[in-house]
Design an enzyme around this catalytic site. Sequence first.
Site, PDB file in Angstrom:
ATOM      1  N   GLY A  50       0.860  -1.256  -0.003  1.00 53.74           N
ATOM      2  CA  GLY A  50       0.034   0.055  -0.223  1.00 53.74           C
ATOM      3  C   GLY A  50       0.882   1.150  -0.013  1.00 53.74           C
ATOM      4  O   GLY A  50       1.902   1.181  -0.632  1.00 53.74           O
ATOM      5  N   CYS A  51       0.513   2.394   0.735  1.00 53.77           N
ATOM      6  CA  CYS A  51       1.296   3.597   0.704  1.00 53.77           C
ATOM      7  C   CYS A  51       2.510   3.330   1.358  1.00 53.77           C
ATOM      8  O   CYS A  51       2.844   2.799   2.393  1.00 53.77           O
ATOM      9  CB  CYS A  51       0.257   4.519   1.713  1.00 53.77           C
TER      10      CYS A  51
END
Length: 228
Positions: free
Chosen positions: A60-61
Amino acid sequence: MRTSHRILAAIFIGGGLLFATIYARQQPMPESNKPEPTPQTDAVEPAGPAAAEVATFGAGCFWCTEGVFLQLKGVQSVVSGYTGGQVPNPTYEQICTGRTGHAEVVQITFDPSVVTFADLLKVFWQTHDPTTLNRQGNDTGTQYRSAIFYHSPEQQQQAEAYKKQLDESGAFANPIVTEIVAAQEFFPAEDYHQNYYDLNEQQPYCQFVIRPKIEKLKKEFQDKLKTN
């Protein structure tokens, strides 16, 4: 599609409007007092430090992933960046479109004598949701896919075996969708993405998204954490 607070944070930082407060002994063999020579054996050199290894994860981020892995003992550096796509030297803005094929990743340099690749895999799978395809929370798109980019056959074997074990044990309610692929060219992200959590801890995204991951890490991996 990037959540609005992440986009605003990136724009403000890139424009210089950052709101948050911004690091044997080799003992000589005693010389014989005897005049005649004595039998000699080759001295055993002390073992040197283990060679550093590299791991590359997409979870993800990369602001979140970087913040987590920087806490671990044996981790020497964590660089946020992009890999797995077709466009050379992509920019953050290009990545956010989801059209370059890249994933947001972190490239971790670590001392395997202190923290093993298996340790990193355990932290990786327990600090993000590996069952949501191309999504982590409100961050959606292929750039947020769960991925392990292995750097050796041993890393590939360990990652695949661990993934299989987790699936068979029912560790997650849904099947793991983490892709396990060979490492590709890595492009470091722009400077303002590096060490993001430490430099922007009071930002809303850091407080509400990254901080809970780090708190979970501290609770479940206390013996693996750096003292500072």
